[in-house]
Design a protein around this motif. Structure first.
Motif, PDB file in Angstrom:
ATOM      1  N   GLN A 252       1.235  -5.480  -1.935  1.00 13.31           N
ATOM      2  CA  GLN A 252       0.068  -5.349  -1.069  1.00 13.31           C
ATOM      3  C   GLN A 252      -1.080  -6.231  -1.563  1.00 13.31           C
ATOM      4  O   GLN A 252      -1.727  -6.930  -0.771  1.00 13.31           O
ATOM      5  N   HIS A 254      -0.803  -8.916  -3.379  1.00 14.68           N
ATOM      6  CA  HIS A 254      -0.423 -10.314  -3.168  1.00 14.68           C
ATOM      7  C   HIS A 254      -0.588 -10.717  -1.713  1.00 14.68           C
ATOM      8  O   HIS A 254      -1.076 -11.819  -1.406  1.00 14.68           O
ATOM      9  N   ARG A 255      -0.185  -9.833  -0.778  1.00 12.35           N
ATOM     10  CA  ARG A 255      -0.302 -10.134   0.647  1.00 12.35           C
ATOM     11  C   ARG A 255      -1.768 -10.234   1.063  1.00 12.35           C
ATOM     12  O   ARG A 255      -2.144 -11.134   1.834  1.00 12.35           O
ATOM     13  N   GLN A 258      -3.067 -13.579  -0.007  1.00 12.70           N
ATOM     14  CA  GLN A 258      -2.614 -14.650   0.885  1.00 12.70           C
ATOM     15  C   GLN A 258      -3.361 -14.627   2.213  1.00 12.70           C
ATOM     16  O   GLN A 258      -3.743 -15.675   2.748  1.00 12.70           O
ATOM     17  N   GLN A 259      -3.586 -13.425   2.761  1.00 12.39           N
ATOM     18  CA  GLN A 259      -4.298 -13.340   4.029  1.00 12.39           C
ATOM     19  C   GLN A 259      -5.730 -13.835   3.909  1.00 12.39           C
ATOM     20  O   GLN A 259      -6.251 -14.515   4.797  1.00 12.39           O
ATOM     21  N   ALA A 302       3.348  -5.710   3.418  1.00 14.50           N
ATOM     22  CA  ALA A 302       4.118  -6.915   3.168  1.00 14.50           C
ATOM     23  C   ALA A 302       4.854  -7.412   4.405  1.00 14.50           C
ATOM     24  O   ALA A 302       5.382  -8.513   4.410  1.00 14.50           O
ATOM     25  N   THR A 304       5.265  -8.815   8.194  1.00 18.53           N
ATOM     26  CA  THR A 304       4.498  -9.631   9.130  1.00 18.53           C
ATOM     27  C   THR A 304       4.313  -8.883  10.440  1.00 18.53           C
ATOM     28  O   THR A 304       4.997  -7.896  10.736  1.00 18.53           O
TER      29      THR A 304
END
Length: 354
Positions: A252, A254-255, A258-259, A302, A304
């Motif tokens: 979570q 990490h995501r 990235q977002q 995580a 999409t």
């Protein structure tokens, strides 16, 4: 180096025959005089350190009495007292100052001899090094363990002097679920040793072991330790869930990173800035999101948006996670899976494909 000193070794002064030609049968007390303390102990001395204690010789008779104090033979001990009239009234005492100093870390022994009207009185003097102040826990809890698994802990014994000390472990209350080793050993000089305790439960209950640790030093007392451990159900499952939760939390974070990076890069483009307003008006404010959308974003960040819309499962370390963990059935399907094995619906689809 000898570990026990000979009081007469190396002494150049002439020997007082009054010390060695008379019998001293009473130790610490006789019918006339009582010594407090009855024996003098200098425990845990450091080489070159000067230690001092006070000894009181009290007249316990009904009449005044005279005494004669003879000092020790060893050069490591010194006894001094005030010279008075020589007689001690009933109930009063004579005070002796006993000092000890030595540069050799070994056991020293001598005694103070006192001549009284009731005979000879002996006051022993001991000086000895100690390992150090060993602090073992009175109770040691090994926690909850799954049946068949083994957990180990150690009791540390350290020595801060230049002498080796032996130790012995005595099992007071035996228990087959515990293993203690070694039961005897040596703590090296300026080093340490460990007693390892292993616990392997065989049933769902709390087990207890009682032991005592004894050091080979003068006037040492056994140190009792009570060790407990218990076996609990679902320990392995709880560990797996805790590991999976930590992995999901890492994914979570990490995501989200990235977002944020994608949002920052896309907001700088002119085309994205012109199209952001209609999209915001269609989607609404973050506070107006539906309950199902918030659950999906929180539980499975995580995945999409396309996977969530199509109902696709997320695969993590061979375990399938549904698009939304909103019912008890979804949670049971995750817990009952075995990583690496096909699910029932996957087996059906494989058979249909053949």
């Amino acid at each position: 180096m000898d570990l026990i000193e000979d009081p007469l070794a190396g002494r150049t002064a002439p020997i007082n025959l009054l010390k060695h030609n008379r019998r001293y049968e009473d130790v610490g007390r006789n019918a006339v005089v009582a010594a407090e303390p009855a024996a003098v102990q200098f425990g845990g001395f450091q080489p070159g350190e000067v230690l001092q204690q006070i000894v009181r010789l009290t007249n316990v008779s009904d009449t005044a009495t005279r005494i004669q104090v003879l000092t020790p033979d060893s050069d490591a001990f010194k006894v001094s007292h005030k010279r008075g009239s020589g007689s001690i009234p009933p109930g009063l005492h004579k005070q002796l100052v006993v000092q000890f100093s030595s540069n050799e870390p070994r056991y020293h022994y001598d005694c103070i001899r006192v001549h009284t009207e009731a005979g000879g009185l002996l006051i022993p003097i001991h000086a000895y090094p100690t390992m150090n102040a060993v602090s073992l826990p009175k109770r040691l809890d090994l926690g909850k363990v799954a049946i068949g698994e083994t957990v180990t802990k150690q009791l540390q014994l350290s020595c801060k002097v230049s002498l080796d000390f032996d130790f012995k472990v005595t099992i007071v209350k035996h228990n087959k679920c515990f293993t203690v080793e070694p039961l005897a050993g040596t703590v090296p000089a300026n080093g340490s040793a460990a007693v390892t305790i292993s616990f392997t439960p065989v049933s769902l209950r709390t087990e207890e072991l009682q032991l005592e640790v004894l050091l080979s030093e003068y006037n040492a007392q056994p140190m009792p330790v009570t060790i407990t451990g218990s076996a609990a159900p679902n320990v392995i499952r709880d560990n797996i869930l805790a590991t999976a939760t930590a992995d999901l939390s890492t994914l979570q974070q990490h995501r989200q990173t990235q977002q944020l990076q994608q949002t920052g890069s896309s907001s700088n483009s002119p085309s994205r800035r012109t199209m952001s307003s209609p999209a915001k008006s269609r989607s609404g404010s973050p506070g107006q999101l539906t309950r199902g959308t918030r659950q999906r974003n929180t539980l499975l960040p995580a995945m999409t948006s396309r996977q969530q819309q199509q109902g696709q499962d997320l695969v993590l370390d061979g375990t399938y996670f549904p698009a939304a963990l909103s019912t008890q059935h979804d949670i049971n399907s995750v817990l009952n899976q075995q990583p690496g094995k096909l699910r029932t619906k996957d087996i059906k689809s494989a058979i249909a494909t053949r």
